[in-house]
Structure formats: C-alpha cells, structure tokens
Design an enzyme around this catalytic site. Structure first.
Site, PDB file in Angstrom:
ATOM      1  N   HIS A   1     101.369  36.517  -0.272  1.00 53.27           N
ATOM      2  CA  HIS A   1     100.101  36.511   0.740  1.00 53.27           C
ATOM      3  C   HIS A   1     100.600  36.394   1.894  1.00 53.27           C
ATOM      4  O   HIS A   1     100.366  35.382   2.833  1.00 53.27           O
ATOM      5  CB  HIS A   1      99.228  35.434  -0.027  1.00 53.27           C
ATOM      6  CG  HIS A   1      97.801  35.686   0.591  1.00 53.27           C
ATOM      7  ND1 HIS A   1      96.628  35.502  -0.236  1.00 53.27           N
ATOM      8  CD2 HIS A   1      97.120  35.909   1.833  1.00 53.27           C
ATOM      9  CE1 HIS A   1      95.638  35.546   0.381  1.00 53.27           C
ATOM     10  NE2 HIS A   1      95.807  35.838   1.803  1.00 53.27           N
TER      11      HIS A   1
ATOM     12  N   ASN B   1      98.553  40.314  -2.248  1.00 51.26           N
ATOM     13  CA  ASN B   1      97.202  40.227  -1.617  1.00 51.26           C
ATOM     14  C   ASN B   1      96.920  41.332  -0.541  1.00 51.26           C
ATOM     15  O   ASN B   1      97.699  41.253   0.674  1.00 51.26           O
ATOM     16  CB  ASN B   1      97.193  38.948  -1.104  1.00 51.26           C
ATOM     17  CG  ASN B   1      95.760  38.645  -0.486  1.00 51.26           C
ATOM     18  OD1 ASN B   1      94.755  38.735  -1.375  1.00 51.26           O
ATOM     19  ND2 ASN B   1      95.485  38.890   0.841  1.00 51.26           N
ATOM     20  N   GLU B   2      96.002  42.256  -0.621  1.00 52.17           N
ATOM     21  CA  GLU B   2      95.720  43.182   0.418  1.00 52.17           C
ATOM     22  C   GLU B   2      96.661  43.909   1.061  1.00 52.17           C
ATOM     23  O   GLU B   2      97.213  43.818   2.162  1.00 52.17           O
ATOM     24  CB  GLU B   2      94.802  42.321   1.586  1.00 52.17           C
ATOM     25  CG  GLU B   2      93.584  41.664   0.608  1.00 52.17           C
ATOM     26  CD  GLU B   2      92.593  40.981   1.827  1.00 52.17           C
ATOM     27  OE1 GLU B   2      91.626  40.599   1.568  1.00 52.17           O
ATOM     28  OE2 GLU B   2      93.230  40.648   3.104  1.00 52.17           O
TER      29      GLU B   2
ATOM     30  N   GLN C   1      97.738  29.500   5.022  1.00 52.50           N
ATOM     31  CA  GLN C   1      96.487  29.127   5.930  1.00 52.50           C
ATOM     32  C   GLN C   1      96.153  27.731   5.293  1.00 52.50           C
ATOM     33  O   GLN C   1      95.319  27.078   6.089  1.00 52.50           O
ATOM     34  CB  GLN C   1      95.502  30.082   5.178  1.00 52.50           C
ATOM     35  CG  GLN C   1      95.590  31.320   5.541  1.00 52.50           C
ATOM     36  CD  GLN C   1      94.366  31.985   5.014  1.00 52.50           C
ATOM     37  OE1 GLN C   1      94.344  32.671   4.182  1.00 52.50           O
ATOM     38  NE2 GLN C   1      93.325  32.329   5.900  1.00 52.50           N
TER      39      GLN C   1
ATOM     40  N   GLU D   1      88.628  37.356  -4.142  1.00 55.08           N
ATOM     41  CA  GLU D   1      87.892  37.001  -2.931  1.00 55.08           C
ATOM     42  C   GLU D   1      86.608  37.561  -2.577  1.00 55.08           C
ATOM     43  O   GLU D   1      86.604  38.560  -2.622  1.00 55.08           O
ATOM     44  CB  GLU D   1      89.051  37.187  -1.759  1.00 55.08           C
ATOM     45  CG  GLU D   1      90.309  36.422  -1.607  1.00 55.08           C
ATOM     46  CD  GLU D   1      91.173  36.675  -0.367  1.00 55.08           C
ATOM     47  OE1 GLU D   1      90.329  37.036   0.880  1.00 55.08           O
ATOM     48  OE2 GLU D   1      92.382  36.546  -0.222  1.00 55.08           O
TER      49      GLU D   1
END
Length: 448
Positions: free
Chosen positions: A121, A165-166, A20, A353
C-alpha cells in the site's frame, strides 16, 4: 419502509493502510519509505504534514482492535509496511517489524476478526527507489521475496491476501501526475511502473500457489465510472478513454492477459510504450480468487481537443461533492461493478475501499455528527444490495476508513474516518457514521 437484507455470509469490514496510521517511523529497525522522503520534502504535502506519528497505531493497535470489535465487523483490511520487514527492501528480515504484525494479527483473531492483508500500500522502501524503484525490474524480485516471508509467517492465520492497492495510484498518480511519492511527471515512467507492478502481482500469486498457502489471493484496483455527456461519437470515445485510464488498463491485463489495444495505441501516440517481456502477460493474468475494487467517484465527460492526456474534460451535472471535491455517485458503483461482471465474468468481488471525506468537528460529549458521511454510506449500501440482487458475486465491503489518518498529499486536513482522531491527544472518538454502520451490521441490513 422497506428492509434491505444482506446475505448472512456477507463480509462487513473496514480498512486502513500502514503509513497512514502507524507512525513510529524510526522505531524497531524500520527503514525509510518513499513516503517518508516525500512527506519530509517541503511543499509536497499540505501543511508539510508527515506520517512520523500519524495515529500512532504502532503503539495503540489494541485500542483500534477494540473499536473494530465494538463495530461488529467480520474482517479488517490493513497493510504491512515493507520497510518494517526489510528496512533496505532486501537482505535480512527485521524480526521486530514482523513481531509487530504478529501482535496485530493475534489481537484481531482473539477478537473474532479476520485479517485481510494488503502487501503493498505504497510504502516502497526508499533504498529500492534509490535503485530505480518500480521502474527497475529488480524490485519485482524483491517484492516476491518480501511476500514469501509474509506468506510463510502468517500461513493459516491470514486467509485473505491482496497483493497491491490501486496500481493506478502507484503508477500514474505518482509518476505521471506527480501528486504522490516519488513525485515524478513522466508518462513513459508511469506506464513502465504500472506494468512492472502488475508483473510483481502475478509473480507473488505464483509464489503463493507454489507454497500452498491457505486462503485466497487477489489484487485491488481503483475503478471509476465515466459517462459520455452526449451520444456524440467523440464524447463516447472520450468517456471510453477516461474509463480505461483507471479501469481497463489494469483490469484487462489482470483478468484477460492483454492490454486494451486502443489504449496501447493512444499511449504510443503520446510517446509511451508498454515494456512487455516474454511471459509477462501470462504472469500478470495468473488466476486469482477475487478482485478488490476501491470505488469513490466518477462523473460525466466530453471531448475537448488537447484537454489533458485524453482530449476529454469533466462536466458537472449537479452531483453533491465531498470535501475532496469528488462527485458523490452511488449509482456509479452499481454501473462499474455490473460492467466488471459483464466484461470479465462472474468473478468474486470485494469492495476493498469506499468512503467519504467531510469536515468533522468534535461536539459535546466527544461526539461527531457526520450526517453527510452516514448518508453517503447509506446510499452506497443500497447499491450493494442492488448488485447482490442482480447476481453480482459481491462478497464483502470494507469502509474507508476506520480512523481519520494521514491522507497522503492532503496531510491531516482531510478526514475519511468513521472514528475521529484527535491529533493532539491521539484519542479516538466514534462518529455517528460508525454507529450507523454498527447498526447495519447488527441488523444484517438497513431500512430505506
């Protein structure tokens, strides 16, 4: 006014992710990731945006560290791009890629900021996706080898490690809903990917322990809080399924070594089986030092036959909305973390987050007056204090995000940053929300 004080050892931080913000997608030997492929496929990302340049943090990381230091945070959560380290996912280490992260870590430490690193990520090397990606268990071994290189390289410098992540996004959002890379729409594939990623997490934890690496290791799940609209049994069950889709399906294997049976049965009724092999559940549930929670939203739901995957529909009850059309639900943060403690015990928790997307404009003097975002943070900080006072082991909070950045399938139109990114000049401008958080950190709390 009342003052809500936070513990002196509470870790305030902010967060970003490699694809990102970094850009430099073909620089210094970096290989392609699934997000390079996805974002370069017409129609997959709003405006056909991509992360080729992003915030150019690959070249501007010193500016970003300066912003972090001025903000006053104790820690910065960022991710390492696997394709920078192993351009083909496996094979020879790309030293230039490693060297970039050496520079970042050293700059953070010199500024008095602890690096909190996420190993995965979402930027899987495309070369591994070509061989089946996370559906291929060979990717588990590749991930552990990659993790081992990073563990050894930064042992003693990085003290907080997050494996994934997630995992819900890696699996269901990306392989069932198809909104994220690699963009598949297959329930069995999503269930398989979720399981294999959790096995990879557990294997990485085992490697971390075997190597005797300093510090703490955990994983991050994105949790939502869904309430039943009424007390009707069918609404209660619909809300339970909606919660479990995000929460129990990932938390229960990680912390208890089992899958929720009612969800196993539900997925089986939809034609999907969990591909468990001998030893998998013990591996997934390796003891971890903390759980990371990403929290953004939740809401109310009720039973509706044949609606979506779970026979449930969301019902609006007057929540304010962010620019992502997500409910602003601060009380949901209190409820979901209280549930984590009740269900899984007194495990240390970091909010890895939390943040909000709003339409931001650069005003006179390069200021951004994002009152809605500052108010969003204030309301959630109140819930942090409630949780700590209620005895939840909440150790820290990472605001999402430090910078406006490439917001995945939404491209550059959606801004989550507390620092405004001018995508034409790549200049950074702190927003009012940045100064709000800066004051909370300096004051060890906030007035309410």
């Amino acid at each position: 006014m009342a003052k809500l004080n936070f513990p002196s050892d509470f870790v305030w931080g902010t967060a970003t992710a490699s694809y990102q913000i970094e850009g430099a997608y073909q620089e210094d030997g970096r290989g392609l990731s699934i997000w390079d492929t996805f974002s370069h496929t017409p129609g997959k990302v709003v405006n056909n945006d991509n992360g080729d340049v992003a915030c150019d943090s690959y070249h501007r990381y010193e500016e970003d560290v300066a912003l972090l230091k001025k903000l006053g945070v104790k820690a910065y959560r960022f991710s390492i791009a696997w394709p920078r380290i192993f351009p083909q996912g496996t094979g020879e280490v790309n030293e230039k890629g490693l060297d970039y992260y050496r520079r970042v870590v050293d700059a953070l430490l010199a500024a008095g900021i602890e690096p909190a690193v996420t190993l995965y990520h979402w930027d899987l090397p495309q070369a591994l996706q070509d061989k089946g990606g996370w559906a291929n268990r060979d990717s588990i071994d590749a991930f552990v080898k990659y993790a081992e290189v990073i563990f050894k390289e930064f042992n003693g410098k990085i003290k907080q490690w997050i494996t994934f992540n997630e995992t819900w996004c890696v699996s269901f959002l990306s392989n069932y809903i198809g909104a994220h890379a690699p963009g598949n729409k297959d329930l069995q594939l999503a269930v398989t990917v979720a399981h294999n990623c959790m096995v990879a997490h557990g294997e990485a934890v085992k490697k971390f322990r075997a190597l005797g690496i300093e510090g703490q290791i955990g994983t991050t799940h994105n949790l939502y809080w869904y309430e039943p609209l009424t007390t009707k049994p069918e609404d209660v069950e619909a809300a339970r399924r909606s919660r479990a889709y995000y929460n129990e399906w990932f938390m229960e294997p990680t912390l208890k070594g089992t899958y929720p049976q009612f969800m196993v049965d539900w997925y089986r009724s939809k034609g999907a089986e969990v591909p468990i092999q001998d030893g998998d559940m013990e591996t997934i549930s390796q003891p971890i030092d903390f759980i990371g929670v990403n929290f953004y939203s939740g809401g109310y739901t009720r039973y509706k036959k044949d609606e979506g995957l779970f026979d449930s529909e969301d019902v609006q009850v007057g929540f304010d909305k962010t620019f992502m059309d997500w409910n602003v639900y601060p009380d949901g943060l209190y409820k979901v973390l209280s549930w984590v403690k009740d269900e899984y015990g007194d495990i240390p928790i970091y909010i890895t987050e939390n943040g909000a997307c709003y339409e931001d404009e650069l005003a006179e003097g390069n200021r951004v007056h994002d009152a809605l975002r500052a108010d969003y943070y204030k309301k959630h900080f109140i819930q942090l204090h409630r949780l700590i006072e209620s005895g939840v082991q909440l150790k820290g909070y990472f605001a999402w995000s430090l910078l406006d950045n490439f917001e995945w399938a939404e491209g550059y139109k959606k801004r989550f940053g507390i620092v405004y990114t001018n995508y034409e000049t790549l200049e950074r401008h702190p927003k009012d929300s940045y100064y709000f958080i800066q004051k909370v950190i300096a004051d060890d709390g906030l007035e309410v």
